[in-house]
Design a protein around this motif. Structure first.
Motif, PDB file in Angstrom:
ATOM      1  N   GLY A 121       0.826  -1.198   0.000  1.00  8.46           N
ATOM      2  CA  GLY A 121       0.000   0.000   0.000  1.00  8.46           C
ATOM      3  C   GLY A 121       0.857   1.244   0.000  1.00  8.46           C
ATOM      4  O   GLY A 121       2.093   1.186  -0.139  1.00  8.46           O
ATOM      5  N   LEU A 122       0.218   2.394   0.170  1.00  9.71           N
ATOM      6  CA  LEU A 122       0.905   3.677   0.074  1.00  9.71           C
ATOM      7  C   LEU A 122       1.991   3.821   1.141  1.00  9.71           C
ATOM      8  O   LEU A 122       3.093   4.310   0.855  1.00  9.71           O
ATOM      9  N   HIS A 123       1.701   3.396   2.380  1.00 11.57           N
ATOM     10  CA  HIS A 123       2.681   3.567   3.458  1.00 11.57           C
ATOM     11  C   HIS A 123       3.954   2.778   3.167  1.00 11.57           C
ATOM     12  O   HIS A 123       5.072   3.304   3.281  1.00 11.57           O
ATOM     13  N   LYS A 124       3.803   1.535   2.754  1.00 11.82           N
ATOM     14  CA  LYS A 124       4.987   0.725   2.439  1.00 11.82           C
ATOM     15  C   LYS A 124       5.744   1.323   1.262  1.00 11.82           C
ATOM     16  O   LYS A 124       6.991   1.371   1.269  1.00 11.82           O
ATOM     17  N   SER A 125       5.018   1.809   0.263  1.00 11.87           N
ATOM     18  CA  SER A 125       5.657   2.389  -0.917  1.00 11.87           C
ATOM     19  C   SER A 125       6.489   3.610  -0.538  1.00 11.87           C
ATOM     20  O   SER A 125       7.630   3.772  -0.987  1.00 11.87           O
ATOM     21  N   ARG A 126       5.928   4.463   0.331  1.00 13.48           N
ATOM     22  CA  ARG A 126       6.663   5.653   0.775  1.00 13.48           C
ATOM     23  C   ARG A 126       7.930   5.263   1.539  1.00 13.48           C
ATOM     24  O   ARG A 126       9.013   5.829   1.320  1.00 13.48           O
ATOM     25  N   MET A 127       7.776   4.308   2.458  1.00 15.76           N
ATOM     26  CA  MET A 127       8.919   3.903   3.275  1.00 15.76           C
ATOM     27  C   MET A 127       9.998   3.260   2.410  1.00 15.76           C
ATOM     28  O   MET A 127      11.197   3.494   2.607  1.00 15.76           O
ATOM     29  N   TRP A 128       9.595   2.443   1.466  1.00 21.34           N
ATOM     30  CA  TRP A 128      10.548   1.788   0.568  1.00 21.34           C
ATOM     31  C   TRP A 128      11.377   2.841  -0.182  1.00 21.34           C
ATOM     32  O   TRP A 128      12.613   2.746  -0.247  1.00 21.34           O
ATOM     33  N   LYS A 129      10.690   3.844  -0.732  1.00 28.91           N
ATOM     34  CA  LYS A 129      11.385   4.893  -1.479  1.00 28.91           C
ATOM     35  C   LYS A 129      12.310   5.701  -0.571  1.00 28.91           C
ATOM     36  O   LYS A 129      13.418   6.098  -0.968  1.00 28.91           O
ATOM     37  N   ALA A 130      11.883   5.919   0.703  1.00 30.60           N
ATOM     38  CA  ALA A 130      12.711   6.681   1.643  1.00 30.60           C
ATOM     39  C   ALA A 130      13.994   5.908   1.969  1.00 30.60           C
ATOM     40  O   ALA A 130      15.096   6.475   1.975  1.00 30.60           O
ATOM     41  N   PHE A 131      13.874   4.614   2.231  1.00 31.89           N
ATOM     42  CA  PHE A 131      15.061   3.803   2.525  1.00 31.89           C
ATOM     43  C   PHE A 131      16.002   3.756   1.316  1.00 31.89           C
ATOM     44  O   PHE A 131      17.223   3.873   1.456  1.00 31.89           O
ATOM     45  N   ARG A 132      15.420   3.601   0.134  1.00 34.83           N
ATOM     46  CA  ARG A 132      16.241   3.556  -1.081  1.00 34.83           C
ATOM     47  C   ARG A 132      16.935   4.907  -1.292  1.00 34.83           C
ATOM     48  O   ARG A 132      18.098   4.981  -1.715  1.00 34.83           O
ATOM     49  N   GLY A 133      16.217   5.990  -0.980  1.00 31.26           N
ATOM     50  CA  GLY A 133      16.796   7.318  -1.131  1.00 31.26           C
ATOM     51  C   GLY A 133      17.973   7.563  -0.210  1.00 31.26           C
ATOM     52  O   GLY A 133      18.849   8.385  -0.493  1.00 31.26           O
ATOM     53  N   LEU A 134      18.012   6.821   0.904  1.00 28.77           N
ATOM     54  CA  LEU A 134      19.124   6.938   1.854  1.00 28.77           C
ATOM     55  C   LEU A 134      20.243   5.953   1.539  1.00 28.77           C
ATOM     56  O   LEU A 134      21.255   5.904   2.244  1.00 28.77           O
ATOM     57  N   GLY A 135      20.054   5.160   0.501  1.00 27.50           N
ATOM     58  CA  GLY A 135      21.104   4.248   0.072  1.00 27.50           C
ATOM     59  C   GLY A 135      21.042   2.862   0.677  1.00 27.50           C
ATOM     60  O   GLY A 135      21.995   2.080   0.557  1.00 27.50           O
ATOM     61  N   PHE A 136      19.942   2.526   1.350  1.00 25.32           N
ATOM     62  CA  PHE A 136      19.818   1.176   1.924  1.00 25.32           C
ATOM     63  C   PHE A 136      19.343   0.198   0.841  1.00 25.32           C
ATOM     64  O   PHE A 136      18.232   0.289   0.381  1.00 25.32           O
TER      65      PHE A 136
END
Length: 514
Positions: free
Chosen positions: A499-514
């Motif tokens: 859902g939207l929450h997981k999608s946002r968190m996934w993009k945030a972690f990827r944006g930090l290089g994880f």
């Protein structure tokens, strides 16, 4: 108090059944059943009363009752053919037909080890005394009996502690109670006393928890409420007191156990020593907790809490990826199964099974098990937190936040308080309130004992809130502790629903290089 018949002794203060002085391992329901019958030898105990007292008035089939009675007979050396101790009155109920002798269990008189300050035989035990009313108006004076009676009722739903019935504890009405005298008379290790007073249209409730062996006060608190609203918030006062006992008494039990020789530690002492290591979220302490729980199981295979503790440590191994996740998952499941088999009304056992479903990524079943833990014990703060966390992962932000707030109010000193703070923040992230979410998660990540996944969450929260400097700071701290951590690993530990929450968190972690 000891109830003795034939070669059997039932130690009510210790919560222990013995034959010729040797402890018999029985499930808590069976012990409660034997106690109910033996303490009422002169009358019939109906099936309805049995269900109410042993199974907390929950639905139970006739076959399950028959099985429990069969196990009780086996424990006391009886059987269905002889019925020399437990007799069936067909269609009505059961009677204890043995000659029951009653005597006090004075510490030092029986099998207590020399120097044992609290009588470490079985579960911790407590007497809740009637509160003293000072200057309370007539209308509110009955609260001096009503509040402790409600506390006794709430404690009786806990599976790890024995509470003395009000018929015995309410005999002690001195304004300044003598814990050592109560220990001698009732055989308890702890006593809860209180005082009620009214001043300036406000009602104050003062409570003290003392060790009876040392007369030492180990916890005290003062509650207050407007007189007009006391009946509305009395349930909250009771809940907060009971939750405090769930933290303070295990701490005291562990402290007392640490000064005893290892050869003198019983299963409950091993269990409480394990609790000391359980919430530190590192590999060494988790292994130490597991070792203590395994010793507890060896010493008392029927101790449901010890099996639940093993499930907890196995969950933690899989959650934090300490070793082989599959092995840890299997142990978490088998130990939770065993705990529920021994005591399906233990909220901690139900909680651990909910965490097993969490590991499996089945949020629906996980939430159902956590709901069950709260049905058994509505004041179980960690159950409220865990259910709220699973609801958050399922995308239910507002509802999860309300339940999580209740958990924090019930247990402000909980060892998982940092996780509650993080979950509160995550419920805000779930609804797009990134700045508010980052504030809560920042507090969680700075709390003592927090693990690297919370720091990782703090980095993502600040990234979503546009706080790039703080996001980098938390990201650097995570990489110092776990340079190999990945986004996939985070979501294996926290299986968010799609859902939207997981999608946002996934993009945030990827944006930090994880």
């Amino acid at each position: 108090m000891i109830l003795a018949f034939g070669d059997i002794e039932l130690d009510t203060a210790a919560g222990e059944l013995r034959r010729n002085g040797v402890a018999i391992s029985v499930a808590p329901q069976i012990l409660t059943l034997v106690h109910l019958l033996a303490s009422n030898p002169d009358r019939l105990v109906t099936k309805d009363e049995l269900v109410e007292r042993v199974w907390d008035a929950r639905f139970i089939s006739d076959s399950a009752i028959s099985t429990a009675v069969k196990e009780a007979r086996k424990a006391v050396g009886d059987d269905g053919a002889r019925q020399s101790i437990i007799r069936t009155v067909h269609g009505r109920g059961f009677r204890c037909v043995a000659e029951v002798r009653v005597r006090k269990d004075i510490p030092g008189e029986h099998d207590l080890a020399a120097g044992d300050p609290g009588g470490f035989q079985g579960r911790p035990s407590i007497a809740v005394l009637p509160f003293v009313s000072l200057g309370a108006e007539t209308e509110y004076a009955p609260l001096a009996d009503a509040l402790p009676a409600e506390i006794i009722s709430a404690i009786s739903r806990l599976r790890w502690i024995a509470v003395i019935a009000r018929g015995s504890s309410f005999r002690f009405r001195a304004q300044t109670p003598d814990p050592s005298a109560i220990r001698s008379a009732l055989g308890v290790r702890y006593v809860l006393a209180g005082l009620i007073e009214v001043a300036a249209k406000t009602l104050f409730v003062n409570v003290e928890l003392s060790e009876t062996a040392s007369d030492r006060v180990i916890w005290s608190e003062r509650f207050s409420a407007p007189i007009d609203g006391i009946h509305e918030i009395r349930s909250r006062i009771v809940a907060e007191i009971v939750t405090a006992l769930e933290i303070r008494i295990p701490m005291a039990e562990a402290s007392a156990a640490e000064i005893r020789p290892p050869s003198n530690l019983n299963a409950w002492a091993e269990f409480h020593l394990g609790l000391r290591h359980l919430y530190r979220f590192n590999r060494i302490d988790n292994a130490a907790a597991e070792a203590r729980f395994r010793k507890a199981v060896e010493k008392e295979p029927g101790l449901a809490r010890a099996h639940a503790g093993l499930s907890f440590t196995a969950f933690q191994s899989a959650f934090m990826h300490y070793g082989q996740d599959d092995d840890a998952r299997n142990l978490a499941r088998s130990a939770a199964d065993k705990s529920l088999e021994l005591d399906f009304l233990d909220p901690f056992a139900n909680y651990c099974m909910g965490r097993v479903q969490w590991l499996n990524g089945d949020l629906e079943q996980a939430i159902a098990w956590m709901s069950r833990s709260l049905e058994v014990s509505p004041n179980f703060a960690q159950g409220s937190y865990a259910k709220a966390l699973m609801m958050m992962m399922n995308g239910e932000g507002a509802a999860a936040r309300a339940l999580n707030s209740n958990a924090m109010a019930l247990s402000p000193l909980d060892p998982l308080h940092y996780a509650m703070l993080a979950n509160q923040g995550n419920t805000h992230l779930c609804e797009g309130n990134f700045a508010e979410g980052a504030k809560w998660i920042d507090r969680a990540a700075k709390a003592p004992g927090t693990h690297y996944l919370i720091a990782m969450l703090a980095g993502a929260a600040h990234h979503l809130a546009g706080n790039d400097e703080k996001a980098r700071m938390w990201t650097d701290r995570v990489r110092q502790r776990r340079p190999d951590i990945t986004t996939e690993e985070y979501f294996r530990s926290f299986p968010y629903a799609e859902g939207l929450h997981k999608s946002r968190m996934w993009k945030a972690f990827r944006g930090l290089g994880f």
